[in-house]
Design an enzyme around this catalytic site. Structure first.
Site, PDB file in Angstrom:
ATOM      1  CG  HIS A 106      -1.814  -1.345   1.225  1.00 39.94           C
ATOM      2  ND1 HIS A 106      -3.071  -0.995   0.769  1.00 39.94           N
ATOM      3  CD2 HIS A 106      -1.998  -2.420   1.788  1.00 39.94           C
ATOM      4  CE1 HIS A 106      -3.928  -2.153   0.980  1.00 39.94           C
ATOM      5  NE2 HIS A 106      -2.989  -2.793   1.271  1.00 39.94           N
ATOM      6  CG  ASN A 179      -7.941  -4.347   1.194  1.00 37.36           C
ATOM      7  OD1 ASN A 179      -7.255  -3.253   1.357  1.00 37.36           O
ATOM      8  ND2 ASN A 179      -7.453  -5.509   1.085  1.00 37.36           N
TER       9      ASN A 179
HETATM   10 FE1  HDE Z   1      -2.539  -4.678   5.399  1.00 37.66          FE
HETATM   11  N1  HDE Z   1      -0.480  -3.711   5.922  1.00 37.66           N
HETATM   12  N2  HDE Z   1      -1.642  -6.395   6.076  1.00 37.66           N
HETATM   13  N3  HDE Z   1      -4.085  -5.747   4.857  1.00 37.66           N
HETATM   14  N4  HDE Z   1      -3.006  -3.180   4.812  1.00 37.66           N
HETATM   15  C1  HDE Z   1      -0.175  -2.810   5.813  1.00 37.66           C
HETATM   16  O1  HDE Z   1       1.039  -1.598   7.467  1.00 37.66           O
HETATM   17  C2  HDE Z   1      -0.440  -6.889   6.860  1.00 37.66           C
HETATM   18  C3  HDE Z   1      -4.272  -6.904   5.100  1.00 37.66           C
HETATM   19  C4  HDE Z   1      -4.359  -2.870   4.468  1.00 37.66           C
HETATM   20  O2  HDE Z   1      -3.047   3.627   4.206  1.00 37.66           O
HETATM   21  C5  HDE Z   1       0.923  -2.349   6.475  1.00 37.66           C
HETATM   22  O3  HDE Z   1       1.019   0.911   7.506  1.00 37.66           O
HETATM   23  C6  HDE Z   1      -0.445  -8.091   7.235  1.00 37.66           C
HETATM   24  C7  HDE Z   1      -5.669  -7.152   4.846  1.00 37.66           C
HETATM   25  C8  HDE Z   1      -4.376  -1.380   4.222  1.00 37.66           C
HETATM   26  O4  HDE Z   1      -1.581   3.457   5.504  1.00 37.66           O
HETATM   27  C9  HDE Z   1       1.692  -3.504   6.916  1.00 37.66           C
HETATM   28  C10 HDE Z   1      -1.646  -8.712   6.737  1.00 37.66           C
HETATM   29  C11 HDE Z   1      -6.358  -5.925   4.607  1.00 37.66           C
HETATM   30  C12 HDE Z   1      -2.956  -0.682   4.404  1.00 37.66           C
HETATM   31  C13 HDE Z   1       0.547  -4.571   6.755  1.00 37.66           C
HETATM   32  C14 HDE Z   1      -2.246  -7.593   5.870  1.00 37.66           C
HETATM   33  C15 HDE Z   1      -5.157  -5.188   4.624  1.00 37.66           C
HETATM   34  C16 HDE Z   1      -2.201  -1.884   4.760  1.00 37.66           C
HETATM   35  C17 HDE Z   1       2.130  -1.764   5.307  1.00 37.66           C
HETATM   36  C18 HDE Z   1      -1.853 -10.271   6.763  1.00 37.66           C
HETATM   37  C19 HDE Z   1      -7.533  -5.435   4.152  1.00 37.66           C
HETATM   38  C20 HDE Z   1      -2.578   0.647   4.010  1.00 37.66           C
HETATM   39  C21 HDE Z   1       2.083  -0.227   5.924  1.00 37.66           C
HETATM   40  C22 HDE Z   1      -2.048 -10.616   8.047  1.00 37.66           C
HETATM   41  C23 HDE Z   1      -8.548  -5.811   5.244  1.00 37.66           C
HETATM   42  C24 HDE Z   1      -2.881   1.393   5.184  1.00 37.66           C
HETATM   43  C25 HDE Z   1       1.184  -0.125   7.195  1.00 37.66           C
HETATM   44  C26 HDE Z   1      -2.441   2.954   5.072  1.00 37.66           C
HETATM   45  C27 HDE Z   1      -0.899  -1.757   5.192  1.00 37.66           C
HETATM   46  C28 HDE Z   1       0.401  -5.776   6.987  1.00 37.66           C
HETATM   47  C29 HDE Z   1      -3.412  -8.163   5.069  1.00 37.66           C
HETATM   48  C30 HDE Z   1      -5.200  -3.450   4.325  1.00 37.66           C
HETATM   49  C31 HDE Z   1       3.099  -4.190   6.435  1.00 37.66           C
HETATM   50  C32 HDE Z   1       0.789  -8.517   7.998  1.00 37.66           C
HETATM   51  C33 HDE Z   1      -6.527  -8.475   4.952  1.00 37.66           C
HETATM   52  C34 HDE Z   1      -5.561  -0.594   3.595  1.00 37.66           C
HETATM   53  O5  HDE Z   1       1.638  -3.579   8.296  1.00 37.66           O
END
Ligand code: HDE
Length: 720
Positions: A106, A179
Site C-alpha cells: 500500500h 479494502n
Molecule cells: Fe495490510 N498492511 N496486512 N491488509 N494493509 C499494511 O501497514 C498486513 C491486510 C491494508 O493507508 C502495512 O502501515 C499483514 C488485509 C491497508 O497506510 C503492514 C496482513 C487488509 C493498508 C500490513 C495484512 C489490509 C495496509 C504496510 C496479513 C484488508 C494501508 C504499511 C495478516 C482488510 C494502510 C502499514 C494505509 C498496510 C500488514 C493483510 C489492508 C505491513 C501482516 C486483509 C488498507 O503493516
C-alpha cells in the site's frame, strides 16, 4: 541589471537597518557585497529577495534569518566551498534525509480529511460512543491506496484498493483498515510475507512494477487454492475502479461489537459510495496509466477542491454465533463473505470527505493506520489473518516513522486526552511533567489510573484446545464462493474476468504455471477453465489440481456482488470531454457545459492547441486541455463538437482519430454534431444506441447517465 540588483540589495540593507534584530543581515549583505556583485547577472535576481517586505524572512532551522540563499560561502571568487557554510550544510543535509521508508505494501496512497456522522445508533449492541451518539461529527482521515506498486507507480494498476479510515473518536482513535474487496488472498497471517513477495517486483530483476501479471505471482497463486475466490475479484472490474469516490469498502474480517454487559455481536463493516460503483475497462486502464498516472488522486483532489464532497454510507452486518454456525464456511476465514441477500446491510451513518490535506508528506505519508487501534465497544475476532495484523501495523510504523512516538504526529494524534506512563523515545514531543512515570504510585494525585468500567475490555470468550500449528477444516472449501461470485456477475462482467485471467496469464513465461492455474480454475468450474485455456491457446486436456473439498454449485447468486447489476443511473461526478477544432459552434460547447454543470458533472474542452480554437463566429473558444495530453480515456463520455471542415481536418490527425476510436471501443456514449461525420467514420464509429448525433446536450447526457453501451463490446472486442 547589475545596478538594479545592487540597488535592491542596498534597499534591503537599509530597510533591515531599521530593525535592530536584523543587524547581522545588514552586515552580512555589506560584507558580501563584492562577491554578490559578480553574480547579479546570474541567479540572484531581486525577485528572490525580500525587496518589497511582503514575504516573511527566510530563516535557518533555528530561526536565524538567511541573507543569501543563492550562493554558498567560498574561499575566493572561484575557490572551493567552505565547510564553515553551515547554512549550505543544513539545507543539503535536511534534503538528504527527506524520504522515509515507503510502506512495504500500500505504498502508493492518497488521503483526505472528513467526518463520520451516525444516523442509527447500535444501542445494546456496542457501547462505543461512535455507535451511540447520533448526529455528532466525528473527524476522520481516510487513505486510499493500491497494494503492490511502489510509491511512484500508477494509480490505475489492476489491484486491490486499500480503504483505511481513522476515526478520531472522543474515546480514542479507531482505525478500520479495509479494502475495496470484501475477501482476501490468504487465510493465515503467516503467508502474508510470501504473498507480498510474490506479487511485488521480482527480486532479481526489480520488475514488473505495480502488476500481478508475472510469473512469481501466478506461481504462488496457483499453489494456494485458498486464493481462488480473491483471484476472481482481483480479475474483475473491482480492481480497476473509475474513481476512488466510486469504490465500496470492507473491513473484510469478522470483528466484534461489545455492549455494556460485555455481550458480543459479530460484525462485518461495509462502505457504500453515494455516487455508485463504476469501473473502467482494461484497455482503458492501460492507457490511463500512460495518459495520467495520477488519475485517481487528481480526481479525488479536484472533486474535494471543487466542493463535490464524496460520501459513503457506513453499514454493518450483525450476527451471532448461532447464525455463524449455520454456514459451511467459517466466519473467521477472510477468504469468505456473507452475501447481503442472506444478511442484509444495516446503514448506520455517513462519511463525507470534505478537506484535502495541506501537505502530502506530513499527513498522507505520515499517517499510520494500526489495526490494533480500537475503542471500547469494538473488539477483534479470532480470524487468524486479523490476529497477525494486530501486531504488524504497529511494528511497521516504528521502522517507517522512526520510533515509538509516531502517534504524536498531528495526523495520527488522538483528539481526546492521552495519559499513560510511556516515556521518552525518539522524537518525544510531549512535555511529560511530574515525578511519577510508573504505576502504581502515590506521589501525584493526578497521575492516570486504569478504569475497568470505561476501559477497553476483551470479550471474555471461553477458550480451550491444544496448542498446535493447524488450519481448521472449516477453512477447507476454496472454490464454492469463487463459483458463486463468478455467476453473480452480468455476462459482460464475466467476460471481463475471463479476459483478465487471459491477459495476466499470457504475461507468465513459465508454461507449467499457466497450466497449473488453469487447473486450479477447473476446480471452480470447467467452463471458466476452458475459456481461459482457449484464450491462452493451451492445447490438450485440462488437469484439475488435486483438491479435498469439491465446489458447491448450489449457492444462490448474489446480485449485490455485481457492479453493473446495481450501477446507479447517474452522470453525477463523472466527466465529459468535448473535442473542438477551428470552426466549432461555441453555442454547442456552451450548452454542453451548462448541461454538465446541471448534472453535477465535470466538463473539459479538448482542442488541438491549448489556446483553444477559432469558432464558427470568429471568436476563440477556450480549451481546457490539449488533444495530445487529453486522451479520451480520461472521460466517461465524449462529445465531438466539430464542423464538417473541422472533422475533415481532424480525420487526418491520428490523435483525434484515436480519441474517438478509443471512446467507441471502450463502449462510451459518444455525442456529435452532424458535421462530425468524417471524423466518426475515420474512427470506425458505427451507429448504435450510444452514438447520439445532432441531439441536444441534455439528450446526450441522459444517454450517458445510463452507463456504457455494453452491447457494443462483443463487436469491438475479440479476446474472450
Ligand atoms: Fe495490510 N498492511 N496486512 N491488509 N494493509 C499494511 O501497514 C498486513 C491486510 C491494508 O493507508 C502495512 O502501515 C499483514 C488485509 C491497508 O497506510 C503492514 C496482513 C487488509 C493498508 C500490513 C495484512 C489490509 C495496509 C504496510 C496479513 C484488508 C494501508 C504499511 C495478516 C482488510 C494502510 C502499514 C494505509 C498496510 C500488514 C493483510 C489492508 C505491513 C501482516 C486483509 C488498507 O503493516
Amino acid at each position: 541589471m547589475a545596478d538594479k540588483t545592487r540597488k535592491s540589495r542596498t534597499e534591503i540593507a537599509n530597510k533591515d537597518a531599521a530593525k535592530p534584530e536584523n543587524q547581522d543581515v545588514k552586515l552580512t549583505n555589506q560584507g558580501q557585497k563584492a562577491s554578490l556583485e559578480d553574480h547579479t547577472t546570474g541567479n540572484a535576481g531581486e525577485t528572490h529577495q525580500n525587496a518589497g517586505g511582503t514575504h516573511p524572512p527566510m530563516t535557518a532551522q533555528t530561526g536565524a534569518i538567511i541573507s543569501d540563499d543563492e550562493n554558498s560561502l567560498r574561499a575566493g571568487r572561484r575557490g572551493p566551498t567552505l565547510l564553515e557554510d553551515h547554512l549550505l550544510i543544513e539545507k543539503i543535509q535536511h534534503f538528504d534525509h527527506e524520504r522515509i521508508p515507503e510502506r512495504i505494501v500500500h505504498a502508493r496512497g492518497f488521503g483526505a480529511h472528513g467526518y463520520f456522522k451516525l444516523a442509527t445508533p447500535l444501542k445494546g449492541i456496542s457501547r462505543a460512543a461512535i455507535f451511540n451518539e447520533v448526529g455528532v461529527e466525528v473527524p476522520v482521515f481516510v487513505r486510499f491506496s493500491t497494494v503492490a506498486g511502489n510509491e511512484g507507480s500508477t494509480d490505475m494498476a489492476r489491484d486491490v484498493r486499500g480503504f483505511a479510515v481513522k476515526f478520531y473518536t472522543k474515546e480514542g482513535n479507531w482505525d478500520l483498515v479495509g479494502n475495496n474487496i470484501p475477501v482476501f488472498f490468504i487465510q493465515d497471517a503467516i503467508k502474508f510475507p510470501d504473498l507480498v513477495h510474490a506479487v511485488k517486483q521480482e527480486p532479481d530483476r526489480g520488475f514488473p512494477q505495480a502488476a500481478s501479471a508475472h510469473d512469481s505471482f501466478w506461481d504462488f497463486a496457483s499453489l494456494m487454492p485458498e486464493a481462488t475466490h480473491m483471484l476472481m475479484w482481483a480479475m474483475s472490474d473491482r480492481a480497476i475502479p473509475r474513481s476512488l469516490r466510486m469504490i465500496e469498502g470492507f473491513g473484510v474480517h469478522t470483528y466484534r461489537l461489545i455492549n455494556e454487559e460485555g455481550k458480543a455481536t459479530f460484525v462485518k463493516f461495509h462502505w457504500r459510495p453515494k455516487l455508485g460503483m463504476q469501473s473502467v475497462v482494461w484497455d482503458e486502464a492501460l492507457k490511463i496509466s500512460g495518459a495520467d498516472p495520477d488519475f485517481h488522486r487528481r480526481d479525488l483532489w479536484n472533486a474535494i477542491a471543487e466542493g463535490n464532497f464524496p460520501e459513503w454510507e457506513f453499514c454493518v452486518q450483525l450476527f451471532d454465533e448461532d447464525f455463524a454456525n449455520k454456514f459451511d464456511f467459517d466466519v473467521l476465514d477472510a477468504t469468505k463473505l456473507i452475501p447481503e441477500e442472506i444478511l442484509p446491510l444495516k446503514v448506520v451513518g455517513t462519511m463525507v470527505l470534505n478537506r484535502n490535506v495541506d501537505n502530502f508528506f506530513a499527513e498522507t505519508e505520515q499517517s499510520a493506520f494500526c489495526v490494533r487501534n480500537i475503542v471500547p465497544g469494538v473488539d477483534f475476532s479470532n480470524d487468524p489473518l486479523l490476529q497477525g495484523r494486530i501486531f504488524s501495523y504497529l511494528d511497521t510504523q516504528i521502522t517507517r516513522l522512526g520510533g515509538p512516538n509516531f502517534n504524536q504526529i498531528p495526523v495520527n494524534a488522538p483528539k481526546c486526552p492521552v495519559m499513560h506512563m510511556q516515556r521518552d523515545g525518539h522524537m518525544q514531543m510531549s512535555l511529560q511533567k511530574g515525578r511519577v512515570n510508573y504505576s502504581p504510585s502515590s506521589l501525584q494525585a493526578d497521575s492516570p489510573r486504569p478504569d475497568p468500567t470505561k476501559g477497553l475490555v476483551s470479550y471474555a470468550e471461553p477458550m480451550q484446545g491444544s496448542k498446535m500449528k493447524i488450519r481448521s477444516e472449516t477453512f477447507a472449501d476454496h472454490f464454492s464462493q469463487a463459483y458463486q461470485f463468478f455467476y453473480s456477475q452480468t455476462e459482460t462482467e464475466q467476460n471481463h474476468i475471463i479476459s483478465a485471467f487471459i491477459f495476466e496469464l499470457s504475461k507468465v513465461e513459465t508454461k507449467a504455471v499457466r497450466e497449473r492455474m488453469v487447473g486450479q480454475l477447473a476446480n471452480v468450474d470447467s467452463k471458466i477453465a476452458t475459456r481461459v485455456a482457449a484464450g491462452l491457446g493451451m492445447q490438450g486436456a485440462i488437469e484439475p489440481q488435486p483438491t479435498t473439498v469439491k465446489v458447491r454449485t448450489d449457492l444462490k447468486p448474489s446480485p449485490a456482488l455485481s457492479i453493473l447489476g446495481k450501477a446507479k443511473k447517474t452522470f453525477e461526478g463523472r466527466k465529459v470531454g468535448c473535442l473542438i477544432a477551428d470552426g466549432s459552434d461555441a453555442g454547442v460547447v456552451q450548452s454542453l457545459r451548462s448541461a454538465a454543470k446541471k448534472a453535477n458533472a465535470d466538463f473539459a474542452v479538448v482542442a488541438p492547441k491549448v489556446g483553444g480554437a477559432v469558432g464558427g463566429d470568429g471568436k476563440v473558444i477556450e480549451a481546457d486541455m490539449q488533444l495530445a495530453g487529453a486522451a479520451s480515456v480520461l472521460f466517461d463520455a465524449v462529445y465531438v463538437a466539430v464542423s464538417d471542415q473541422g472533422a475533415k481536418t481532424l480525420a487526418k490527425e491520428a490523435a483525434a482519430v484515436g480519441w474517438v476510436h478509443d471512446a467507441f471501443a471502450h463502449c462510451k456514449v459518444i455525442g456529435a454534431t452532424a458535421g462530425a461525420k468524417p471524423l466518426l467514420d475515420a474512427a470506425g464509429v458505427v451507429a448504435d444506441a450510444g452514438v447520439v448525433v445532432g441531439g441536444d446536450a441534455n439528450a446526450f447526457l441522459s444517454t450517458a447517465a445510463n452507463g456504457r453501451i455494453w452491447d457494443r463490446e462483443p463487436k469491438v472486442k475479440t479476446t474472450y
